[in-house]
Design a protein around this motif. Structure first.
Motif, PDB file in Angstrom:
ATOM      1  N   PHE A  45      79.528  16.797 -10.689  1.00 43.87           N
ATOM      2  CA  PHE A  45      80.719  17.038 -10.909  1.00 43.87           C
ATOM      3  C   PHE A  45      81.318  16.349 -11.826  1.00 43.87           C
ATOM      4  O   PHE A  45      82.595  16.754 -13.000  1.00 43.87           O
ATOM      5  CB  PHE A  45      81.611  18.251 -10.255  1.00 43.87           C
ATOM      6  CG  PHE A  45      80.978  19.171  -9.332  1.00 43.87           C
ATOM      7  CD1 PHE A  45      81.369  19.652  -7.659  1.00 43.87           C
ATOM      8  CD2 PHE A  45      79.998  19.980  -9.764  1.00 43.87           C
ATOM      9  CE1 PHE A  45      80.543  20.761  -7.301  1.00 43.87           C
ATOM     10  CE2 PHE A  45      79.244  20.465  -9.914  1.00 43.87           C
ATOM     11  CZ  PHE A  45      79.655  20.963  -8.585  1.00 43.87           C
ATOM     12  N   VAL A  46      81.385  14.554 -11.442  1.00 46.74           N
ATOM     13  CA  VAL A  46      82.455  13.685 -12.073  1.00 46.74           C
ATOM     14  C   VAL A  46      82.128  13.939 -13.103  1.00 46.74           C
ATOM     15  O   VAL A  46      83.010  13.499 -13.870  1.00 46.74           O
ATOM     16  CB  VAL A  46      82.506  12.671 -11.211  1.00 46.74           C
ATOM     17  CG1 VAL A  46      82.825  11.165 -11.755  1.00 46.74           C
ATOM     18  CG2 VAL A  46      83.442  12.852 -10.018  1.00 46.74           C
ATOM     19  N   TYR A  49      82.696  17.265 -15.684  1.00 47.07           N
ATOM     20  CA  TYR A  49      84.213  18.133 -15.730  1.00 47.07           C
ATOM     21  C   TYR A  49      85.322  16.719 -16.158  1.00 47.07           C
ATOM     22  O   TYR A  49      86.286  17.073 -15.314  1.00 47.07           O
ATOM     23  CB  TYR A  49      84.848  18.696 -15.393  1.00 47.07           C
ATOM     24  CG  TYR A  49      83.646  19.598 -14.210  1.00 47.07           C
ATOM     25  CD1 TYR A  49      82.945  19.751 -12.893  1.00 47.07           C
ATOM     26  CD2 TYR A  49      83.177  20.876 -15.413  1.00 47.07           C
ATOM     27  CE1 TYR A  49      81.726  21.077 -12.788  1.00 47.07           C
ATOM     28  CE2 TYR A  49      82.500  21.688 -15.259  1.00 47.07           C
ATOM     29  CZ  TYR A  49      81.533  22.296 -13.859  1.00 47.07           C
ATOM     30  OH  TYR A  49      80.714  22.899 -13.811  1.00 47.07           O
ATOM     31  N   ARG A  50      84.396  15.542 -17.148  1.00 44.59           N
ATOM     32  CA  ARG A  50      85.649  14.643 -17.287  1.00 44.59           C
ATOM     33  C   ARG A  50      86.754  14.896 -17.797  1.00 44.59           C
ATOM     34  O   ARG A  50      86.603  16.565 -18.686  1.00 44.59           O
ATOM     35  CB  ARG A  50      84.832  13.483 -17.626  1.00 44.59           C
ATOM     36  CG  ARG A  50      83.907  12.754 -17.078  1.00 44.59           C
ATOM     37  CD  ARG A  50      84.092  12.252 -15.762  1.00 44.59           C
ATOM     38  NE  ARG A  50      85.681  11.411 -16.201  1.00 44.59           N
ATOM     39  CZ  ARG A  50      84.294   9.661 -16.720  1.00 44.59           C
ATOM     40  NH1 ARG A  50      83.775   9.089 -16.369  1.00 44.59           N
ATOM     41  NH2 ARG A  50      86.161   8.945 -16.314  1.00 44.59           N
ATOM     42  N   ARG A  51      88.341  14.542 -17.725  1.00 43.65           N
ATOM     43  CA  ARG A  51      89.407  15.280 -17.975  1.00 43.65           C
ATOM     44  C   ARG A  51      89.096  14.989 -20.226  1.00 43.65           C
ATOM     45  O   ARG A  51      89.531  15.806 -20.892  1.00 43.65           O
ATOM     46  CB  ARG A  51      90.588  14.018 -17.487  1.00 43.65           C
ATOM     47  CG  ARG A  51      91.887  15.316 -17.634  1.00 43.65           C
ATOM     48  CD  ARG A  51      92.743  15.093 -17.369  1.00 43.65           C
ATOM     49  NE  ARG A  51      93.091  14.842 -15.578  1.00 43.65           N
ATOM     50  CZ  ARG A  51      93.160  14.550 -14.894  1.00 43.65           C
ATOM     51  NH1 ARG A  51      94.544  14.295 -15.472  1.00 43.65           N
ATOM     52  NH2 ARG A  51      93.889  14.995 -13.430  1.00 43.65           N
ATOM     53  N   ARG A  54      88.021  18.359 -21.068  1.00 45.54           N
ATOM     54  CA  ARG A  54      88.548  19.729 -20.865  1.00 45.54           C
ATOM     55  C   ARG A  54      89.517  19.233 -20.308  1.00 45.54           C
ATOM     56  O   ARG A  54      90.126  18.678 -19.531  1.00 45.54           O
ATOM     57  CB  ARG A  54      88.133  19.855 -18.881  1.00 45.54           C
ATOM     58  CG  ARG A  54      87.248  19.410 -18.772  1.00 45.54           C
ATOM     59  CD  ARG A  54      85.734  20.525 -17.391  1.00 45.54           C
ATOM     60  NE  ARG A  54      86.633  21.487 -16.998  1.00 45.54           N
ATOM     61  CZ  ARG A  54      86.001  22.863 -17.384  1.00 45.54           C
ATOM     62  NH1 ARG A  54      84.940  23.084 -17.792  1.00 45.54           N
ATOM     63  NH2 ARG A  54      86.721  23.977 -16.463  1.00 45.54           N
ATOM     64  N   GLU A  55      90.852  20.159 -20.517  1.00 47.10           N
ATOM     65  CA  GLU A  55      92.199  19.867 -19.933  1.00 47.10           C
ATOM     66  C   GLU A  55      92.332  20.849 -18.796  1.00 47.10           C
ATOM     67  O   GLU A  55      92.783  20.326 -17.901  1.00 47.10           O
ATOM     68  CB  GLU A  55      93.138  20.155 -21.593  1.00 47.10           C
ATOM     69  CG  GLU A  55      93.581  18.819 -21.825  1.00 47.10           C
ATOM     70  CD  GLU A  55      94.446  17.982 -20.643  1.00 47.10           C
ATOM     71  OE1 GLU A  55      94.690  16.819 -21.277  1.00 47.10           O
ATOM     72  OE2 GLU A  55      95.331  18.625 -20.235  1.00 47.10           O
ATOM     73  N   LEU A  56      91.882  22.335 -18.878  1.00 46.11           N
ATOM     74  CA  LEU A  56      92.433  23.100 -18.360  1.00 46.11           C
ATOM     75  C   LEU A  56      91.239  23.559 -17.133  1.00 46.11           C
ATOM     76  O   LEU A  56      90.174  23.202 -17.125  1.00 46.11           O
ATOM     77  CB  LEU A  56      92.398  24.839 -18.854  1.00 46.11           C
ATOM     78  CG  LEU A  56      93.910  24.527 -20.358  1.00 46.11           C
ATOM     79  CD1 LEU A  56      93.612  25.913 -21.229  1.00 46.11           C
ATOM     80  CD2 LEU A  56      94.891  24.660 -19.833  1.00 46.11           C
ATOM     81  N   THR A  57      92.004  23.922 -16.169  1.00 49.20           N
ATOM     82  CA  THR A  57      90.814  23.619 -14.718  1.00 49.20           C
ATOM     83  C   THR A  57      90.685  25.056 -14.872  1.00 49.20           C
ATOM     84  O   THR A  57      91.592  25.814 -14.257  1.00 49.20           O
ATOM     85  CB  THR A  57      91.378  23.566 -13.277  1.00 49.20           C
ATOM     86  OG1 THR A  57      92.614  23.675 -13.217  1.00 49.20           O
ATOM     87  CG2 THR A  57      91.219  22.118 -13.948  1.00 49.20           C
ATOM     88  N   SER A  58      89.948  26.095 -13.317  1.00 50.88           N
ATOM     89  CA  SER A  58      89.186  27.305 -13.180  1.00 50.88           C
ATOM     90  C   SER A  58      90.324  27.727 -11.525  1.00 50.88           C
ATOM     91  O   SER A  58      90.625  26.319 -11.293  1.00 50.88           O
ATOM     92  CB  SER A  58      87.890  27.408 -12.926  1.00 50.88           C
ATOM     93  OG  SER A  58      88.153  28.415 -11.184  1.00 50.88           O
ATOM     94  N   GLY A  59      90.837  28.543 -11.542  1.00 52.90           N
ATOM     95  CA  GLY A  59      91.043  28.950 -10.297  1.00 52.90           C
ATOM     96  C   GLY A  59      90.517  29.073  -9.143  1.00 52.90           C
ATOM     97  O   GLY A  59      91.148  29.635  -8.243  1.00 52.90           O
ATOM     98  N   VAL A  60      89.279  29.443  -9.332  1.00 50.72           N
ATOM     99  CA  VAL A  60      88.553  29.813  -8.421  1.00 50.72           C
ATOM    100  C   VAL A  60      88.455  28.893  -7.352  1.00 50.72           C
ATOM    101  O   VAL A  60      88.944  27.326  -7.364  1.00 50.72           O
ATOM    102  CB  VAL A  60      86.996  29.639  -8.752  1.00 50.72           C
ATOM    103  CG1 VAL A  60      86.132  28.456  -8.715  1.00 50.72           C
ATOM    104  CG2 VAL A  60      85.831  30.345  -8.140  1.00 50.72           C
ATOM    105  N   ALA A  61      89.035  29.634  -6.097  1.00 49.15           N
ATOM    106  CA  ALA A  61      89.683  28.691  -4.739  1.00 49.15           C
ATOM    107  C   ALA A  61      88.155  29.670  -3.649  1.00 49.15           C
ATOM    108  O   ALA A  61      88.469  28.900  -2.319  1.00 49.15           O
ATOM    109  CB  ALA A  61      90.444  28.558  -4.375  1.00 49.15           C
TER     110      ALA A  61
END
Lengths: 317, 215, 534
Positions: A45-46, A49-51, A54-61
């Motif tokens: 994941f590191v 999904y580096r910043r 991508r700026e926006l993130t998923s809301g999946v919790a």
């Protein structure tokens, strides 16, 4: 039975060792897998999904299936592991009826073993191979713990109480015996050996141990006892200062005691030092020597006196 | 946010309103009392374990405690709890001198408790009914009779220390009452002292039967 | 107002009296920070000296008695003077009110008092070191501790005093969290660090009194010869172990729960991502706090308790591992489809994942009855607890320290040197302690001054690791101290985090907030907030 040992475990040398190691390695491999999953996915994941990317993130919790899986699977694994541990533990605590019974006494800082035939040894436990041996243990002072890594057994040794453990050795050899409950200055010196021999050798050893040094000069017998009764742990014979005074140049000389008195080190002085060590402590030393009353027979004391006498002119290193 | 004009003197700056401050104090004091219960709880475990291992000694030794003095002390402490509660009530009604009277009576009763305990302790010291290696009394059957007195002195001793601490707290609150710090709108420290005092009383209510009436 | 106001909590009042009589939770947090860092340094020096002596078998620099005192002091100082207060008292005191929108903790005077009690306890402990030093191990097992000619009474008295500091912090935090949250911040809208502190406070409050009574009993045993632990007088030495571990097992959760709270903050912030499984993490903190009280006997499988008791304790021990595992999975899942930056606090969080996973899994070996018989009182246990306490709590503490550093001081530290330090610490730690797992399962007992030759290579390896670890900490001290004087000015919210403390200035003003802050979003609503921004 793994008799060579692995990177983690010493060679298996008792009937219970295989079961203990099987549980150990089950947990070990399950842990490797779980660890790989955690660290692997974190690393993935590191990287992914580096910043910068991508700026926006998923809301999946939540993910019910995943959460149930990662709760249920570890629960099942630990139940399996618990049962493995439980079964082995019960075996370790149920002592076979026909076991050879030996009394173990722990004290600061050596082990004494008393055999049913009246033999006793210090720091060396000799046992026959392929026979269950039951140990009844107690301490003369603080809490000690009896640990033989090759056998995978351990049990605390308590004052005023008996604790019990047992083992059946499967291979002849010499194995380390450690005290593994902190007991003071000599804790790390409280090391013994378990010597596993075949039946014939065991009978021979018993006979020899019971015989009491006949055919040997008292001095030679004393030299042997100096080692086998663990005097060597604290007293040197070459002038070096240890936990206790050296035996070199003692007999026939005058000794200054902690209470200020000067006494002559004769046969009686040596005998008293063995049986009532706290009564005449040498100046500059602490009163930590235990009494050997009941541990040494009279003849053994005679031999030690003869041995110490023979060192009266010994020069130091 | 309330303006400075409505800001009561007793309201601390990090609280928004008096109700929040009072509720926080109450919660804090209840949690603290919980810690005291666990502290004494450890000693109750010691009592339980040693009584289970030595039922005969506990029975034989307890007859040497003066049940009458113990009972008087129990009544004394319960009454002091009553007067403490009345002190809070008095201040709830804004009656300063009544509050002072009730606090003083509470103090006197607490002092009485300690005086009676002093007599009990002296008697035991005189007879040699002491813990551990100091035990010299002959007349209780059983091995290691000192165990009962070890547990007795530890538990009543720790309780006694708490009575002293309670008295110190009551004196502090008494001084503040005399100084005029409290009113019907604000009497939280008296209330908190009361809670503490009730716990001290409650612990004695367990100690009394366990030591004086057992067997 | 600019990000860094001219007047803030650090310079508003000057002089030593304004610090020693402060009621400001932020200043009290800083006072604690200095204190625990001094304790960490002292405990660390003992550690390096221990490892130096163990480089080769036999006597190197010290006698057996001294060595025994050194490992006892290393343990006692690290546990009672450093790790237990570390996160709650140093970081929690500073951050908690800011995080919930409050102006202070519920009882500021009690807060200052708890720091003074800590200092008194520390001084009594220091006295005991100079007056003869204890050699019983930090566990003080009887009968050795009742007979030992060393300063057992002062040291246990110090522990008793320090216990009150811990209890008062717990009382304060419980009242603060219950009553001082800003309007709109319901329980499930609190940041997870607050949940962590709350669960910790519950344990502090319920468990610490028991170590209080235990140390009191030990002191009475030594001074009044009561005989409660003396078998010759009808007492039982194993009873001491039950009392001791009834506190000391929950104590390890006092150590890890706030750390886990920090990790939730760090992973969420540095992934700019909503935390996965918020409620699961919150409930697991409470679950761990509850179960932690039921497993103390797993330290005593071979101590002489009944086999039935041992079986029950083993069974329950496994269940305390499940919630911790769930948390680890939730943190990794939080990173999924996040937006990740690798700044220093994130490196600490990632190190935590790696090291705490190993530490937690090795706990399973020790909870398994038959395996524990072999591993108990060996270096395997030493390695396990260093992985969870240092690889876990200390990594989380350092991550939190680097995370909130800009908020505390208004300064940024040098990022390059900080990363070098993490690398040294991570590598040094693994070398020091992984070798100890192997030594332990091979039979090397703990608390051994001397050892058999066959263990020497692993001991040497471990000692070399300790030098790398020590170097990492020296580098950290240098760049952190440097940042206080020469660090760049910090913005309000350098990490673009969504929790409430980042709304304040860096450093905050004395009252934290000009007006009661309003809750505009939930603590981890990155998906919504970032989308709105863009």
């Amino acid at each position: 039975m793994d008799t060579t040992g692995t990177i983690f475990m010493p060679p298996e040398s008792s009937t219970i060792a295989g079961e203990v190691d099987a549980a150990f390695y089950f947990i070990y491999w399950a842990s490797i897998v779980l660890f790989a999953i955690v660290v692997g996915f974190a690393a993935l994941f590191v990287l992914k999904y580096r910043r910068k990317k991508r700026e926006l993130t998923s809301g999946v919790a939540h993910n019910t299936k995943l959460e149930v899986a990662w709760t249920l699977i570890p629960t099942i694994l630990i139940v399996i592991v618990f049962v493995m541990g439980f079964k082995g533990f019960i075996k370790m605590n149920v002592i076979p009826k026909d076991a050879l019974e030996i009394k173990v006494t722990g004290q600061k800082w050596f082990w004494t073993f008393d055999y049913p035939e009246g033999v006793n040894t210090v720091n060396e436990l000799v046992v026959p191979v392929d026979k269950a041996v039951a140990l009844t243990m107690s301490s003369q002072d603080v809490i000690h713990s009896f640990f033989v890594p090759n056998f995978r057994i351990k049990m605390d040794v308590l004052p005023n109480r008996y604790s019990m453990t047992w083992f059946e050795a499967t291979r002849p050899g010499v194995y380390d015996l450690f005290c593994t409950e902190f007991c003071g200055k000599g804790h790390s010196e409280m090391i013994g050996k378990v010597r596993v021999v075949n039946d014939r050798e065991y009978e021979e050893w018993l006979e020899e141990a019971a015989f009491g040094g006949e055919g040997m000069s008292l001095e030679d017998y004393g030299a042997k006892l100096y080692v086998s009764k663990a005097c060597v742990t604290c007293h040197s014979i070459d002038g070096r200062i240890g936990t206790g005074p050296t035996f070199a140049k003692v007999y026939g000389h005058s000794v200054r005691l902690a209470d200020g008195r000067e006494v002559m080190a004769d046969e009686n002085y040596i005998r008293k030092s063995i049986l009532e060590p706290a009564s005449e402590v040498v100046a500059g030393f602490q009163s930590v020597m235990p009494t050997y009353q009941g541990i040494l027979k009279d003849r053994e004391i005679d031999a030690l006196v003869a041995f110490i006498k023979s060192l009266k002119d010994k020069e130091g290193p | 946010m309330s303006s400075h004009a409505e800001h009561p003197k007793f309201l601390e700056h990090h609280f928004v309103e008096p109700e929040q401050q009072a509720a926080s104090a109450k919660l804090g004091m209840w949690v603290f009392l919980l810690t005291e219960i666990l502290l004494f709880g450890g000693l109750f475990v010691v009592y339980a374990v040693y009584r289970a291992w030595n039922p005969d000694i506990f029975h034989n030794a307890h007859v040497h405690l003066d049940v009458m003095l113990g009972a008087i002390n129990t009544v004394v402490l319960i009454t002091s709890s009553l007067t403490m509660a009345l002190a809070i009530r008095s201040m709830q009604l804004g009656r300063q001198s009544e509050t002072i009277t009730n606090l003083v009576i509470t103090l006197l009763l607490a002092g009485t408790f300690l005086v009676i305990k002093y007599f009990e302790y002296s008697h035991k010291i005189h007879l040699g009914q002491l813990p551990g290696k100091f035990y010299t009394f002959e007349g209780i059957e059983g091995t290691n009779p000192h165990i009962f007195f070890g547990v007795y002195f530890m538990m009543t001793g720790l309780h006694g220390i708490h009575v002293l601490a309670g008295m110190a707290t009551i004196i502090w609150v008494l001084r503040r009452t005399i100084r005029g710090d409290f009113s019907a709108a604000y009497y939280t420290p008296i209330e908190m002292t009361g809670l503490y005092w009730h716990l001290v009383d409650l612990i004695w209510i367990f100690l009394f039967p366990l030591f004086y009436l057992v067997g | 107002m600019s990000d860094s106001p001219a007047v803030h909590y650090l310079n508003e009042q000057k002089g030593w009296k304004s610090w020693l009589l402060t009621l400001d939770h932020k200043r009290i947090g800083i006072l604690y920070l200095y204190s625990i860092m001094a304790a960490f340094l002292l405990g660390g020096v003992f550690a390096v000296l221990i490892r130096l002596e163990l480089l080769h078998p036999g006597q190197q620099y010290m006698e057996a008695d001294t060595y025994n005192q050194f490992f006892t002091l290393h343990g006692a100082i690290m546990i009672f003077l450093f790790i237990i207060p570390s996160i709650p008292a140093a970081l929690g005191n500073f951050v908690l009110p800011l995080m919930i929108g409050a102006k202070d903790v519920a009882f500021p005077r009690l807060n200052l008092l708890s720091w003074y009690i800590y200092i008194v306890g520390a001084l009594v402990a220091l006295y005991s070191i100079f007056a003869g030093a204890v050699d019983t191990g930090w566990t003080f097992y009887t009968p050795y501790s009742t007979e030992s000619a060393t300063t057992v009474v002062p040291m246990t008295l110090a522990v008793f005093i320090l216990g009150f500091s811990s209890i008062f912090t717990g009382v304060n935090f419980i009242a603060t969290i219950h009553k001082l949250r800003t309007p709109g911040m319901t329980w499930f809208k609190m940041p997870l660090f607050v949940w962590g502190l709350y669960a910790t406070a519950i344990i502090q409050v319920l468990a610490t009194p028991v170590i209080g009574i235990t140390t009191l009993l030990l002191i009475l045993e030594r001074t009044m010869l009561i005989g409660i632990f003396d078998p010759a007088m009808g007492g039982d030495p194993v009873l001491f172990q039950h009392f001791f571990w009834f506190y000391s097992h929950p104590a390890v959760y006092i150590m890890i729960l706030p750390g886990m709270g920090i990790i939730s903050e760090l992973i969420s912030t540095f992934s700019h991502k909503k935390i996965f499984g918020y409620k699961a993490i919150a409930y697991s903190s409470l679950g761990i706090a509850f179960v932690s009280f039921l497993v103390w006997g797993h330290h005593m499988f071979v101590a002489g308790q009944s086999e039935l008791a041992a079986v029950i304790f083993s069974f329950l021990t496994f269940f305390v591992g499940i919630p911790s595992g769930i948390k680890v999975f939730n943190w990794v899942a939080t990173m999924y489809k996040g937006s990740i930056t690798l700044q220093t606090p994130m490196w600490y969080a990632l190190s935590f994942l790696f090291l705490f996973t190993i530490g937690g899994l090795t706990g399973i070996f020790l909870g398994t009855l038959s395996v524990d018989v072999h591993l108990h009182d060996t270096y395997f246990v030493v390695a396990h607890f260093h992985y969870v306490m240092m690889g876990g709590t200390v990594m989380a503490f350092l991550g939190g320290l680097h995370y909130w550093w800009p908020k505390m001081w208004g300064r940024m530290y040098n990022e390059k040197w900080a990363k070098i330090s993490v690398a040294l610490i991570f590598i040094g730690f693994n070398i020091t302690f992984f070798s100890q797992f192997i030594m332990g399962s091979q039979g090397m007992p703990r608390r051994y001054y001397n050892y058999l030759d066959q263990y020497q290579p692993l001991h040497a390896f471990s000692t070399y690791g300790s030098w790398i670890l020590g170097l990492g900490f020296i580098v950290m001290a240098v760049y952190l101290i440097h940042s206080l004087f020469k660090g760049k000015q910090a913005p309000k919210n350098p990490w673009e985090s969504l929790t409430m403390e980042w709304v304040t200035n860096s450093p905050p003003i004395h009252h934290n907030f000009e007006e009661t802050p309003k809750l505009t979003h939930e603590p981890y609503d990155y998906d919504k907030v970032l989308a709105e921004k863009n």
